[in-house]
Design a protein around this motif. Structure first.
Motif, PDB file in Angstrom:
ATOM      1  N   PHE A 134       0.830  -1.203   0.000  1.00 20.03           N
ATOM      2  CA  PHE A 134       0.000   0.000   0.000  1.00 20.03           C
ATOM      3  C   PHE A 134       0.865   1.253   0.000  1.00 20.03           C
ATOM      4  N   ILE A 135       0.294   2.314  -0.538  1.00 22.21           N
ATOM      5  CA  ILE A 135       0.904   3.639  -0.474  1.00 22.21           C
ATOM      6  C   ILE A 135      -0.104   4.567   0.183  1.00 22.21           C
ATOM      7  N   GLU A 136       0.330   5.301   1.193  1.00 24.14           N
ATOM      8  CA  GLU A 136      -0.531   6.273   1.857  1.00 24.14           C
ATOM      9  C   GLU A 136      -0.071   7.677   1.501  1.00 24.14           C
ATOM     10  N   VAL A 137      -1.023   8.513   1.128  1.00 20.37           N
ATOM     11  CA  VAL A 137      -0.744   9.911   0.812  1.00 20.37           C
ATOM     12  C   VAL A 137      -1.603  10.780   1.712  1.00 20.37           C
ATOM     13  N   ALA A 138      -0.966  11.568   2.550  1.00 25.92           N
ATOM     14  CA  ALA A 138      -1.680  12.500   3.418  1.00 25.92           C
ATOM     15  C   ALA A 138      -1.665  13.878   2.767  1.00 25.92           C
ATOM     16  N   LEU A 139      -2.851  14.437   2.561  1.00 32.14           N
ATOM     17  CA  LEU A 139      -3.010  15.767   1.969  1.00 32.14           C
ATOM     18  C   LEU A 139      -3.462  16.702   3.079  1.00 32.14           C
ATOM     19  N   ALA A 140      -2.562  17.579   3.509  1.00 31.43           N
ATOM     20  CA  ALA A 140      -2.850  18.425   4.674  1.00 31.43           C
ATOM     21  C   ALA A 140      -2.356  19.837   4.420  1.00 31.43           C
ATOM     22  N   ASP A 141      -3.287  20.783   4.299  1.00 30.76           N
ATOM     23  CA  ASP A 141      -2.944  22.194   4.227  1.00 30.76           C
ATOM     24  C   ASP A 141      -4.209  23.012   4.471  1.00 30.76           C
ATOM     25  N   ALA A 142      -4.071  24.305   4.449  1.00 32.13           N
ATOM     26  CA  ALA A 142      -5.207  25.176   4.773  1.00 32.13           C
ATOM     27  C   ALA A 142      -6.375  24.924   3.834  1.00 32.13           C
ATOM     28  N   ASN A 143      -7.555  24.781   4.415  1.00 34.55           N
ATOM     29  CA  ASN A 143      -8.791  24.571   3.660  1.00 34.55           C
ATOM     30  C   ASN A 143      -8.762  23.282   2.825  1.00 34.55           C
ATOM     31  N   LEU A 144      -7.881  22.375   3.208  1.00 34.36           N
ATOM     32  CA  LEU A 144      -7.723  21.121   2.444  1.00 34.36           C
ATOM     33  C   LEU A 144      -7.523  21.413   0.952  1.00 34.36           C
ATOM     34  N   HIS A 145      -6.738  22.452   0.701  1.00 37.04           N
ATOM     35  CA  HIS A 145      -6.534  22.917  -0.676  1.00 37.04           C
ATOM     36  C   HIS A 145      -5.973  21.816  -1.572  1.00 37.04           C
ATOM     37  N   SER A 146      -5.028  21.031  -1.065  1.00 37.45           N
ATOM     38  CA  SER A 146      -4.408  20.008  -1.915  1.00 37.45           C
ATOM     39  C   SER A 146      -5.393  18.905  -2.277  1.00 37.45           C
ATOM     40  N   ALA A 147      -6.243  18.513  -1.321  1.00 34.61           N
ATOM     41  CA  ALA A 147      -7.245  17.491  -1.623  1.00 34.61           C
ATOM     42  C   ALA A 147      -8.232  18.006  -2.669  1.00 34.61           C
ATOM     43  N   VAL A 148      -8.633  19.269  -2.520  1.00 38.68           N
ATOM     44  CA  VAL A 148      -9.566  19.875  -3.480  1.00 38.68           C
ATOM     45  C   VAL A 148      -8.904  19.990  -4.849  1.00 38.68           C
ATOM     46  N   LYS A 149      -7.614  20.315  -4.870  1.00 38.42           N
ATOM     47  CA  LYS A 149      -6.924  20.468  -6.148  1.00 38.42           C
ATOM     48  C   LYS A 149      -6.753  19.129  -6.844  1.00 38.42           C
ATOM     49  N   VAL A 150      -6.489  18.068  -6.085  1.00 41.04           N
ATOM     50  CA  VAL A 150      -6.427  16.737  -6.697  1.00 41.04           C
ATOM     51  C   VAL A 150      -7.740  16.448  -7.415  1.00 41.04           C
ATOM     52  N   ALA A 151      -8.845  16.741  -6.744  1.00 40.42           N
ATOM     53  CA  ALA A 151     -10.156  16.510  -7.363  1.00 40.42           C
ATOM     54  C   ALA A 151     -10.315  17.340  -8.626  1.00 40.42           C
ATOM     55  N   ALA A 152      -9.874  18.587  -8.584  1.00 39.54           N
ATOM     56  CA  ALA A 152      -9.981  19.443  -9.765  1.00 39.54           C
ATOM     57  C   ALA A 152      -9.155  18.894 -10.919  1.00 39.54           C
ATOM     58  N   LEU A 153      -7.983  18.378 -10.622  1.00 43.24           N
ATOM     59  CA  LEU A 153      -7.137  17.779 -11.656  1.00 43.24           C
ATOM     60  C   LEU A 153      -7.789  16.542 -12.272  1.00 43.24           C
ATOM     61  N   LEU A 154      -8.694  15.931 -11.509  1.00 43.13           N
ATOM     62  CA  LEU A 154      -9.408  14.745 -11.985  1.00 43.13           C
ATOM     63  C   LEU A 154     -10.815  15.100 -12.480  1.00 43.13           C
ATOM     64  N   SER A 155     -10.972  16.358 -12.869  1.00 46.59           N
ATOM     65  CA  SER A 155     -12.208  16.841 -13.505  1.00 46.59           C
ATOM     66  C   SER A 155     -13.378  16.982 -12.541  1.00 46.59           C
ATOM     67  N   ALA A 156     -13.086  17.247 -11.254  1.00 44.41           N
ATOM     68  CA  ALA A 156     -14.155  17.516 -10.287  1.00 44.41           C
ATOM     69  C   ALA A 156     -13.817  18.785  -9.507  1.00 44.41           C
ATOM     70  N   PRO A 157     -13.814  19.937 -10.209  1.00 51.71           N
ATOM     71  CA  PRO A 157     -13.358  21.175  -9.558  1.00 51.71           C
ATOM     72  C   PRO A 157     -14.255  21.682  -8.435  1.00 51.71           C
ATOM     73  N   GLY A 158     -15.511  21.286  -8.408  1.00 51.48           N
ATOM     74  CA  GLY A 158     -16.410  21.796  -7.380  1.00 51.48           C
ATOM     75  C   GLY A 158     -16.657  20.828  -6.251  1.00 51.48           C
ATOM     76  N   ILE A 159     -15.692  19.952  -5.985  1.00 53.93           N
ATOM     77  CA  ILE A 159     -15.940  18.856  -5.045  1.00 53.93           C
ATOM     78  C   ILE A 159     -16.229  19.342  -3.622  1.00 53.93           C
TER      79      ILE A 159
END
Length: 228
Positions: A134-159
């Motif tokens: 397994f690989i674990e990736v922790a996305l942690a920053d203000a407003n969960l910006h990195s998690a939201v950006k991953v979604a946007a990169l995967l065509s879900a910008p309004g997640i």
């Protein structure tokens, strides 16, 4: 018709010529061990220090049982520092040890590096942890910006639309949405955990993916357009 008697059969290839091959595989797997010539010049001694050793207990009996279960002809002993020493006599034994004990770690670290590189290229904030499967990736920053950006990169910008990611319920709902998105992207369910954080710990989402899932995610992100 000529037949080949056992006496005419080619002897097994010795392990010693694969010294560099085994050393390189250990380094790639980040498996802490030392390779040295065996008492028999044709053999190799592998002194194991790593916690990645696939046998459950650090005893000669456990190591011997694991070797036997995996069809590896080798001898096991303890050195003066109470470390496991595996003596590999044939090239076949070296190759099989690499395939069974090291290849999973080699593949995991290669995949983790590729995923980390693409996340970094997109300017995300993350931490990566690796195990054999397994690989674990922790996305942690203000407003969960990195998690939201991953979604946007995967065509879900309004997640994150309609969610308050500063509250535990909003973080959990975002985790659910990211889970559904990534499951669709990689073709199987992905484990996502949410941590709403506290005064001293940033809220974050942690993705736990199999190696194959991480490889598929990496490929999708590689082809995603870069954005600010």
């Amino acid at each position: 018709m000529d037949t080949i008697s056992p006496d005419d059969a080619a002897p097994p290839r010795p392990a010693a010529p694969l010294h560099a091959t085994l050393t390189s595989a250990l380094e790639e797997a980040r498996f802490e061990a030392q390779v040295s010539p065996g008492a028999d010049d044709s053999a190799l001694d592998l002194t194991v220090y790593s916690s990645k050793a696939p046998w459950q207990e650090t005893t000669p009996e456990a190591a011997s049982a694991w070797l036997a279960e995996n069809g590896l002809a080798a001898e096991v002993s303890l050195n003066d520092g109470y470390c496991i020493v595996i003596t590999l006599y044939t090239a076949r034994a070296v190759e099989k040890f690499i395939a069974v004990a090291l290849d999973p770690w080699m593949r995991a670290h290669t995949t983790a590096t590729q995923l980390a590189d693409v996340l970094d290229a997109h300017g995300l904030t993350f931490d990566v942890d690796v195990s054999a499967h397994f690989i674990e990736v922790a996305l942690a920053d203000a407003n969960l910006h990195s998690a939201v950006k991953v979604a946007a990169l995967l065509s879900a910008p309004g997640i994150a639309d309609g969610l308050n990611v500063h509250r535990p319920r909003g973080v959990r709902r975002l985790a659910d949405r990211v889970r559904w998105l990534l499951t669709g992207v990689v073709g199987s369910e992905v484990d996502i955990t949410a941590d709403p954080g506290c005064a001293h710990v940033q809220e974050h989402l942690t993705l736990r993916a199999t190696i194959d899932q991480a490889r598929r995610l990496t490929q999708r992100l590689l082809h995603a357009p870069h954005s600010g």
